[in-house]
Design a protein around this motif. Structure first.
Motif, mmCIF file in Angstrom:
data_model
loop_
_atom_site.group_PDB
_atom_site.id
_atom_site.type_symbol
_atom_site.label_atom_id
_atom_site.label_comp_id
_atom_site.label_asym_id
_atom_site.label_seq_id
_atom_site.Cartn_x
_atom_site.Cartn_y
_atom_site.Cartn_z
ATOM 1 N N LEU A 64 -4.504 -16.153 3.722
ATOM 2 C CA LEU A 64 -3.390 -16.765 3.007
ATOM 3 C C LEU A 64 -2.882 -15.838 1.898
ATOM 4 O O LEU A 64 -1.670 -15.722 1.675
ATOM 5 C CB LEU A 64 -3.825 -18.111 2.415
ATOM 6 C CG LEU A 64 -4.127 -19.226 3.428
ATOM 7 C CD1 LEU A 64 -4.724 -20.441 2.716
ATOM 8 C CD2 LEU A 64 -2.864 -19.617 4.187
ATOM 9 N N ALA A 65 -3.809 -15.184 1.214
ATOM 10 C CA ALA A 65 -3.418 -14.247 0.154
ATOM 11 C C ALA A 65 -2.657 -13.056 0.723
ATOM 12 O O ALA A 65 -1.673 -12.588 0.132
ATOM 13 C CB ALA A 65 -4.653 -13.776 -0.609
ATOM 14 N N SER A 66 -3.099 -12.547 1.876
ATOM 15 C CA SER A 66 -2.408 -11.400 2.487
ATOM 16 C C SER A 66 -1.010 -11.785 2.956
ATOM 17 O O SER A 66 -0.073 -10.977 2.876
ATOM 18 C CB SER A 66 -3.232 -10.841 3.648
ATOM 19 O OG SER A 66 -3.344 -11.780 4.700
ATOM 20 N N ASP A 67 -0.831 -13.015 3.448
ATOM 21 C CA ASP A 67 0.507 -13.490 3.839
ATOM 22 C C ASP A 67 1.434 -13.524 2.623
ATOM 23 O O ASP A 67 2.602 -13.109 2.696
ATOM 24 C CB ASP A 67 0.420 -14.887 4.461
ATOM 25 C CG ASP A 67 -0.186 -14.863 5.859
ATOM 26 O OD1 ASP A 67 -0.207 -13.773 6.471
ATOM 27 O OD2 ASP A 67 -0.642 -15.924 6.328
ATOM 28 N N THR A 68 0.911 -14.024 1.511
ATOM 29 C CA THR A 68 1.719 -14.075 0.283
ATOM 30 C C THR A 68 2.008 -12.674 -0.241
ATOM 31 O O THR A 68 3.115 -12.402 -0.730
ATOM 32 C CB THR A 68 0.982 -14.900 -0.791
ATOM 33 O OG1 THR A 68 0.786 -16.230 -0.306
ATOM 34 C CG2 THR A 68 1.788 -14.947 -2.090
ATOM 35 N N LEU A 69 1.035 -11.790 -0.125
ATOM 36 C CA LEU A 69 1.235 -10.411 -0.556
ATOM 37 C C LEU A 69 2.357 -9.751 0.247
ATOM 38 O O LEU A 69 3.193 -9.013 -0.303
ATOM 39 C CB LEU A 69 -0.068 -9.624 -0.396
ATOM 40 C CG LEU A 69 -0.140 -8.234 -1.029
ATOM 41 C CD1 LEU A 69 0.162 -8.293 -2.508
ATOM 42 C CD2 LEU A 69 -1.513 -7.622 -0.789
ATOM 43 N N ARG A 70 2.400 -10.041 1.529
ATOM 44 C CA ARG A 70 3.471 -9.508 2.378
ATOM 45 C C ARG A 70 4.833 -10.044 1.925
ATOM 46 O O ARG A 70 5.829 -9.306 1.868
ATOM 47 C CB ARG A 70 3.201 -9.865 3.839
ATOM 48 C CG ARG A 70 4.184 -9.229 4.812
ATOM 49 C CD ARG A 70 3.894 -9.611 6.239
ATOM 50 N NE ARG A 70 2.701 -8.940 6.750
ATOM 51 C CZ ARG A 70 1.521 -9.538 6.929
ATOM 52 N NH1 ARG A 70 1.379 -10.823 6.628
ATOM 53 N NH2 ARG A 70 0.493 -8.862 7.398
ATOM 54 N N LYS A 71 4.889 -11.339 1.591
ATOM 55 C CA LYS A 71 6.144 -11.934 1.117
ATOM 56 C C LYS A 71 6.596 -11.302 -0.199
ATOM 57 O O LYS A 71 7.793 -11.069 -0.421
ATOM 58 C CB LYS A 71 5.971 -13.437 0.938
ATOM 59 C CG LYS A 71 5.788 -14.207 2.241
ATOM 60 C CD LYS A 71 5.531 -15.690 1.971
ATOM 61 C CE LYS A 71 5.258 -16.453 3.272
ATOM 62 N NZ LYS A 71 4.924 -17.883 3.009
ATOM 63 N N LEU A 72 5.636 -11.024 -1.072
ATOM 64 C CA LEU A 72 5.966 -10.380 -2.344
ATOM 65 C C LEU A 72 6.577 -9.005 -2.119
ATOM 66 O O LEU A 72 7.533 -8.613 -2.802
ATOM 67 C CB LEU A 72 4.716 -10.256 -3.217
ATOM 68 C CG LEU A 72 4.100 -11.553 -3.759
ATOM 69 C CD1 LEU A 72 2.773 -11.249 -4.450
ATOM 70 C CD2 LEU A 72 5.043 -12.260 -4.720
#
Length: 364
Positions: free
Chosen positions: A99-107
């Protein structure tokens, strides 16, 4: 709107985003593979994901992308504990990382708005993992932040846990103050060149330009220097660390265990003096021994011969050359290889000692 345009027009930032997204391109499959391995971790695979988070964090610090730096840093902490076998990657842990990596990609995709996006849910989940896993004795030592202060001004706030874990690996901790004009621009380099070197040789904790030191940018006069501070850990000793930077050593400081800063220039200057003081004593102490051996073998009475005189002159010349030699030219590629080998030896030694102290026969 002006901030977004400046992001879009920055070539360095564009390259950083492209490289970071490439780091994340296969992270989902890698994390699922780490989960399936369980306690029997694949160190190469964990290191790959760890380095991806570490690289993203390093560039984000330079770019002022605070949310990207914060989230990748917290992911790096969890991956570091998995790598050190302090945490078993179960489905719950891996799901938080996914979940953190998905958000990091969005950032990264929305980098212009990244600093205003909410990441608190993921940060709290990641911090919860590291806090719950740490032994009780270490929690008191490592959960709070330490101020890194220079000349009465706080340069960085750093997690004591990060510093503690780095010292356990045998790392020295340094603060380096680069001048973006003198040390970077005039040498046709970029800050990322230094960050890449640091990440190859150790662990980057934080980095940022010191905007306050520049003064008021609205004035007509251009600043003479633009300080760029870097806090990092490496196995390189104080006398060797400047090989990464090739700058004035007055701007390199070692962080001591009490979090005080000490210039490395004093440490580096003391070493040659010790060698010069001890070397003549060693030669003097060996002279009587050699003389006694010559007398015992009957050669003490023959020192007036021309052949012996020539030999003695040759020895004197050799000794003078040895005493005068204080430097050695080494090809930079050979130096890099030697530094890498030395680093691997130190890390291997520390891991072995830790495994022995924990009676971890599997690691031994």
């Amino acid at each position: 709107m002006e901030v977004i345009m400046s992001f879009q027009e920055d070539e360095t930032l564009r390259l950083y985003v492209e490289e970071s997204l490439e780091h994340l391109s296969n992270i989902e499959n890698d994390l699922l593979a780490i989960e399936s391995d369980g306690a029997d971790i694949n160190e190469d695979l964990v290191n790959k994901v760890f380095r991806a988070a570490h690289s993203i964090k390093g560039g984000a610090g330079f770019m002022g992308l605070n949310n990207i730096k914060e989230l990748s840093h917290k992911m790096e902490n969890v991956l570091g504990m998995i790598r050190e076998r302090e945490m078993i990657p179960n489905p719950e842990i891996v799901n938080i990382l996914l979940l953190a990596s998905d958000t990091l990609r969005k950032l990264l995709i929305n980098v212009g708005e990244s600093n205003s996006m909410d990441i608190s849910e993921h940060v709290e989940a990641l911090v919860g993992l590291t806090s719950n896993t740490a032994p009780v004795k270490e929690k008191k030592k490592t959960t709070d932040l330490a101020d890194i202060v220079m000349e009465g001004k706080t340069i960085f706030k750093v997690s004591k846990k990060d510093i503690y874990n780095a010292r356990k690996k045998g790392y020295f901790i340094y603060l380096v103050e680069l001048d973006l004009i003198r040390d970077v621009h005039e040498k046709n380099l970029t800050p990322m060149d230094f960050i890449d070197k640091i990440q190859e040789s150790g662990n980057l904790f934080d980095c940022r330009p010191d905007i306050e030191a520049v003064g008021n940018l609205q004035t007509d006069a251009m600043p003479d220097s633009i300080p760029f501070n870097i806090l990092f850990g490496t196995i390189l000793e104080p006398s060797m660390v400047n090989a990464l930077f090739d700058i004035d050593e007055r701007f390199i400081f070692e962080l001591k265990e009490d979090f005080s800063l000490v210039p490395v220039s004093g440490t580096a200057a003391a070493e040659p003096e010790i060698q010069e003081e001890t070397s003549p004593e060693a030669r003097e102490s060996s002279a009587p021994l050699q003389e006694k051996e010559n007398q015992a073998s009957g050669f003490g009475m023959m020192q007036d011969s021309a052949g012996d005189q020539a030999s003695n002159e040759s020895k004197k010349t050799d000794m003078q050359v040895s005493a005068g030699e204080t430097s050695l030219r080494v090809h930079v590629k050979l130096l890099d290889s030697l530094m890498n080998l030395a680093g691997e030896l130190v890390l291997g030694r520390n891991q072995l000692l830790q495994a022995i102290s924990l009676k971890d026969m599997h690691s031994v």
